[in-house]
Design a protein around this motif. Structure first.
Motif, PDB file in Angstrom:
ATOM      1  N   ASP A   1      59.516  -8.055  31.125  1.00 52.16           N
ATOM      2  CA  ASP A   1      58.893  -9.246  30.544  1.00 52.16           C
ATOM      3  C   ASP A   1      57.764  -9.697  31.468  1.00 52.16           C
ATOM      4  OD1 ASP A   1      58.414 -11.363  28.851  1.00 52.16           O
ATOM      5  OD2 ASP A   1      59.982 -12.629  29.707  1.00 52.16           O
ATOM      6  N   THR A   2      56.643 -10.133  30.907  1.00 52.99           N
ATOM      7  CA  THR A   2      55.480 -10.497  31.715  1.00 52.99           C
ATOM      8  C   THR A   2      54.976 -11.879  31.327  1.00 52.99           C
ATOM      9  OG1 THR A   2      53.859  -9.538  30.180  1.00 52.99           O
ATOM     10  CG2 THR A   2      54.795  -8.068  31.849  1.00 52.99           C
ATOM     11  N   ALA A   3      54.126 -12.418  32.182  1.00 57.62           N
ATOM     12  CA  ALA A   3      53.490 -13.702  31.894  1.00 57.62           C
ATOM     13  C   ALA A   3      52.478 -13.539  30.768  1.00 57.62           C
ATOM     14  CB  ALA A   3      52.793 -14.240  33.152  1.00 57.62           C
ATOM     15  N   GLY A   4      52.197 -14.616  30.067  1.00 59.01           N
ATOM     16  CA  GLY A   4      51.213 -14.575  28.990  1.00 59.01           C
ATOM     17  C   GLY A   4      49.786 -14.555  29.523  1.00 59.01           C
ATOM     18  N   PHE A   5      48.934 -13.769  28.886  1.00 56.33           N
ATOM     19  CA  PHE A   5      47.526 -13.680  29.284  1.00 56.33           C
ATOM     20  C   PHE A   5      46.775 -14.905  28.774  1.00 56.33           C
ATOM     21  CE2 PHE A   5      43.185 -12.082  28.152  1.00 56.33           C
ATOM     22  CZ  PHE A   5      42.720 -11.992  29.450  1.00 56.33           C
ATOM     23  N   GLU A   6      46.044 -15.572  29.704  1.00 54.94           N
ATOM     24  CA  GLU A   6      45.305 -16.767  29.329  1.00 54.94           C
ATOM     25  C   GLU A   6      43.829 -16.689  29.698  1.00 54.94           C
ATOM     26  OE1 GLU A   6      47.219 -20.542  29.969  1.00 54.94           O
ATOM     27  OE2 GLU A   6      49.132 -19.576  30.333  1.00 54.94           O
ATOM     28  N   GLY A   7      43.397 -15.558  30.264  1.00 51.79           N
ATOM     29  CA  GLY A   7      41.975 -15.329  30.508  1.00 51.79           C
ATOM     30  C   GLY A   7      41.325 -16.316  31.450  1.00 51.79           C
ATOM     31  N   ALA A   8      41.990 -16.667  32.576  1.00 51.79           N
ATOM     32  CA  ALA A   8      41.450 -17.653  33.508  1.00 51.79           C
ATOM     33  C   ALA A   8      40.852 -16.969  34.733  1.00 51.79           C
ATOM     34  CB  ALA A   8      42.551 -18.624  33.929  1.00 51.79           C
ATOM     35  N   ASP A   9      40.174 -17.756  35.583  1.00 52.07           N
ATOM     36  CA  ASP A   9      39.603 -17.240  36.823  1.00 52.07           C
ATOM     37  C   ASP A   9      40.709 -16.738  37.735  1.00 52.07           C
ATOM     38  OD1 ASP A   9      37.094 -17.947  35.946  1.00 52.07           O
ATOM     39  OD2 ASP A   9      37.131 -19.911  36.932  1.00 52.07           O
ATOM     40  N   GLU A  10      40.357 -15.762  38.582  1.00 52.34           N
ATOM     41  CA  GLU A  10      41.351 -15.106  39.420  1.00 52.34           C
ATOM     42  C   GLU A  10      42.041 -16.055  40.390  1.00 52.34           C
ATOM     43  OE1 GLU A  10      40.036 -11.680  41.429  1.00 52.34           O
ATOM     44  OE2 GLU A  10      39.569 -10.533  39.619  1.00 52.34           O
TER      45      GLU A  10
ATOM     46  N   THR B   1      56.998 -18.193  31.185  1.00 53.55           N
ATOM     47  CA  THR B   1      57.205 -17.039  32.046  1.00 53.55           C
ATOM     48  C   THR B   1      56.016 -16.885  32.987  1.00 53.55           C
ATOM     49  OG1 THR B   1      58.475 -15.935  30.308  1.00 53.55           O
ATOM     50  CG2 THR B   1      57.652 -14.558  32.098  1.00 53.55           C
ATOM     51  N   ARG B   2      56.294 -16.762  34.275  1.00 51.51           N
ATOM     52  CA  ARG B   2      55.225 -16.604  35.261  1.00 51.51           C
ATOM     53  C   ARG B   2      55.375 -15.332  36.076  1.00 51.51           C
ATOM     54  NH1 ARG B   2      54.934 -22.928  37.315  1.00 51.51           N
ATOM     55  NH2 ARG B   2      53.604 -23.671  35.617  1.00 51.51           N
ATOM     56  N   ASP B   3      56.596 -14.937  36.382  1.00 52.24           N
ATOM     57  CA  ASP B   3      56.847 -13.697  37.117  1.00 52.24           C
ATOM     58  C   ASP B   3      57.314 -12.628  36.150  1.00 52.24           C
ATOM     59  OD1 ASP B   3      56.599 -14.397  40.081  1.00 52.24           O
ATOM     60  OD2 ASP B   3      57.923 -15.977  39.351  1.00 52.24           O
ATOM     61  N   ARG B   4      57.117 -11.374  36.529  1.00 52.53           N
ATOM     62  CA  ARG B   4      57.622 -10.293  35.681  1.00 52.53           C
ATOM     63  C   ARG B   4      59.107 -10.074  35.972  1.00 52.53           C
ATOM     64  NH1 ARG B   4      54.635  -7.676  39.828  1.00 52.53           N
ATOM     65  NH2 ARG B   4      55.561  -5.775  40.665  1.00 52.53           N
ATOM     66  N   ARG B   5      59.848  -9.829  34.924  1.00 52.05           N
ATOM     67  CA  ARG B   5      61.297  -9.664  35.024  1.00 52.05           C
ATOM     68  C   ARG B   5      61.678  -8.325  34.415  1.00 52.05           C
ATOM     69  NH1 ARG B   5      66.078 -12.934  34.647  1.00 52.05           N
ATOM     70  NH2 ARG B   5      64.912 -14.872  34.464  1.00 52.05           N
ATOM     71  N   GLU B   6      62.544  -7.570  35.084  1.00 56.00           N
ATOM     72  CA  GLU B   6      62.995  -6.265  34.606  1.00 56.00           C
ATOM     73  C   GLU B   6      64.484  -6.305  34.307  1.00 56.00           C
ATOM     74  OE1 GLU B   6      62.000  -3.132  37.269  1.00 56.00           O
ATOM     75  OE2 GLU B   6      59.845  -3.576  37.297  1.00 56.00           O
TER      76      GLU B   6
ATOM     77  N   GLU C   1      49.173  -7.341  35.290  1.00 52.58           N
ATOM     78  CA  GLU C   1      48.483  -6.068  35.538  1.00 52.58           C
ATOM     79  C   GLU C   1      49.374  -5.095  36.296  1.00 52.58           C
ATOM     80  OE1 GLU C   1      44.735  -7.276  37.406  1.00 52.58           O
ATOM     81  OE2 GLU C   1      43.726  -6.236  35.751  1.00 52.58           O
ATOM     82  N   ARG C   2      50.100  -5.599  37.301  1.00 51.06           N
ATOM     83  CA  ARG C   2      50.998  -4.715  38.058  1.00 51.06           C
ATOM     84  C   ARG C   2      52.092  -4.161  37.156  1.00 51.06           C
ATOM     85  NH1 ARG C   2      50.381  -9.045  41.837  1.00 51.06           N
ATOM     86  NH2 ARG C   2      49.002  -8.450  43.546  1.00 51.06           N
ATOM     87  N   ALA C   3      52.600  -4.993  36.261  1.00 50.48           N
ATOM     88  CA  ALA C   3      53.629  -4.515  35.333  1.00 50.48           C
ATOM     89  C   ALA C   3      53.061  -3.437  34.410  1.00 50.48           C
ATOM     90  CB  ALA C   3      54.178  -5.684  34.512  1.00 50.48           C
ATOM     91  N   LEU C   4      51.824  -3.628  33.941  1.00 48.42           N
ATOM     92  CA  LEU C   4      51.196  -2.630  33.074  1.00 48.42           C
ATOM     93  C   LEU C   4      50.924  -1.341  33.819  1.00 48.42           C
ATOM     94  CD1 LEU C   4      48.671  -4.868  31.072  1.00 48.42           C
ATOM     95  CD2 LEU C   4      50.980  -4.168  30.430  1.00 48.42           C
ATOM     96  N   ASP C   5      50.549  -1.442  35.100  1.00 48.49           N
ATOM     97  CA  ASP C   5      50.304  -0.236  35.895  1.00 48.49           C
ATOM     98  C   ASP C   5      51.563   0.608  36.038  1.00 48.49           C
ATOM     99  OD1 ASP C   5      47.668  -0.944  36.253  1.00 48.49           O
ATOM    100  OD2 ASP C   5      47.991  -1.889  38.205  1.00 48.49           O
TER     101      ASP C   5
END
Length: 464
Positions: A54-63, A35-40, A75-79
């Motif tokens: 549904d959101t992408a998995g967090f992998e803690g990488a550089d921006e 999953t890469r894009d958020r899906r509603e 982050e946008r989905a969480l907001d």
């Protein structure tokens, strides 16, 4: 309320999403980061209804990396969400990435339901105990694959909804659903709710022609993950959008490559998802690269869209890279008429997803194409045209007997489908059938619309 599913990659977020939505909407695979894009989608759990994200998995990488851009989508989905479902893998235990993301979720201060997924069987409760260390409340031992723990999840979500409602009341804000209801009006204030259905529009094309960037330009926000990498989009993601009084449901899809090149299981799933989105669409925007238009795969995709009977519009993207606009657009429109004769007159709209040029014109053209695709022609008008057309160019004679076309009627719309009753339907040449279809398209102003023609033999009333 809107509920977002959060967690690191490969903990089962998309499986939970499919379970609660009740459909296999999200692609599920053992490969991390599918999953890469958020899906509603609208979800239901017993008596509770809500919007699930549904959101992408967090992998803690550089921006600047792909993983970093995926995190910004999360982050946008969480907001936007009112409640979070925070998912950990009960088998793998709590990892440092879980702890980092849990800290971010805690700082946001919204209600959280902690799910220890993949906790099947008698050892599920024991496997989920480690999740207590995240400080997000009591974990729910859950198995999305087998449906275990649904009642406990329902109770936890109901409790979180109460907490979210209290927070909304404290801050004097409405929930998204209530805002929508107030904007649309009610029977008491005399304003009718808009009954118009949204037009379902799928954006399809080869990989890396700019489908996701174009959809972002249409909706006016970075809704889809974009970047220089080919094949970023894997799921078919639907986005609601309104232009004036017209509402749309736009679907971004994975790029379609030649069938021989699609060998990886994940790409086969993405391709199947794209084909499914195309079949459910009313209109299809086929996105071409303006610097390399009408390649063989482009024509294959256009043929597929027309065979499915969808309203079709061609978007020539990357128009900002074209050095000679006037001759290029003339050549493109000529090529479209020549190479896609089964949808003669298909509209070609030059656009630039980066600058936004041509985007309003594109959506106007899509709306117009759907209106023509839905057109109904009266039987009287149709048969007056048929009489003139057959007099101007009579059907051929086969075996010394001329074929007679006695009557024509429109059986259905979307796409326009016609039935012609004739003396010998099996003998009417394909070339004459094309003559009739092209005549209907020209006479009744249906450019670019797939037209279906069926031949039938009229029963002889004196046969008995």
């Amino acid at each position: 309320m809107k509920i977002a599913i959060a967690g690191r990659a490969n903990v089962g977020k998309s499986t939970i999403f499919n379970r609660l939505v009740g459909k296999r909407l999200a692609i599920v695979n053992d490969t991390p980061g599918v999953t890469r894009d958020r899906r509603e989608a609208d979800a239901r759990l017993q008596d509770l209804t809500f919007i699930l994200v549904d959101t992408a998995g967090f992998e803690g990488a550089d921006e600047e990396t792909l993983e970093g851009r995926m995190w910004r989508q999360m982050e946008r989905a969480l907001d936007d969400a009112d409640i979070y479902l925070f998912v950990v893998d009960a088998r793998a235990g709590v990892t440092p990435l879980d702890e980092v993301l849990a800290g971010d979720v805690r700082r946001r201060g919204k209600p959280v339901v902690l799910i220890a997924n993949k906790a099947e069987g008698r050892l599920g409760d024991i496997a989920s105990l480690e999740a207590y260390s995240l400080g997000l409340g009591d974990p729910i031992a859950f198995s999305a694959e087998h449906g275990e723990g649904l009642s406990d999840l329902r109770d936890a979500i109901a409790e979180a909804m109460v907490a979210a409602g209290e927070m909304a009341a404290t801050h004097s804000v409405f929930s998204p659903v209530l805002e929508t209801e107030l904007e649309e009006g009610s029977e008491e204030d005399g304003e009718a709710v808009d009954p118009a259905r949204p037009i379902h529009v799928a954006f399809v094309g080869r990989p890396n022609v700019g489908k996701s960037t174009l959809l972002n330009a249409v909706v006016g926000e970075e809704r889809m993950l974009t970047g220089p990498e080919a094949g970023l989009t894997r799921d078919s993601i639907a986005v609601e959008f309104a232009s004036g009084d017209q509402r749309f449901k736009l679907v971004d899809t994975a790029g379609l490559r030649r069938r021989a090149k699609v060998v990886a299981p994940l790409e086969r799933l993405s391709t199947a998802d794209t084909i499914r989105a195309l079949k459910y669409a009313e209109a299809v925007v086929v996105v071409l690269d303006a610097t390399q238009p009408f390649e063989k795969q482009d024509l294959t995709i256009l043929d597929l869209v027309v065979r499915e009977g969808r309203a079709v519009v061609i978007a020539l993207n990357k128009w900002d890279l074209v050095e000679a606009p006037d001759p290029t657009i003339r050549a493109a429109r000529e090529a479209a008429s020549r190479l896609v004769p089964q949808a003669a007159g298909v509209r070609v709209v030059p656009v630039s997803a980066l600058s936004g040029r041509g985007v309003p014109k594109l959506m106007e053209t899509v709306t117009d194409a759907v209106k023509r695709w839905s057109a109904r022609i009266s039987t009287g008008r149709l048969n007056r045209w048929l009489e003139a057309a057959t007099q101007r160019h009579p059907p051929p004679a086969v075996g010394g007997r001329r074929i007679r076309i006695r009557y024509m009627t429109q059986a259905k719309t979307r796409p326009p489908t016609f039935i012609a009753f004739c003396s010998r339907p099996d003998a009417l040449p394909a070339s004459y059938q094309r003559y009739l279809v092209n005549g209907i398209r020209e006479q009744f102003d249906l450019p670019g619309v797939p037209i279906r023609l069926t031949l039938r033999k009229q029963d002889n009333p004196y046969a008995d």
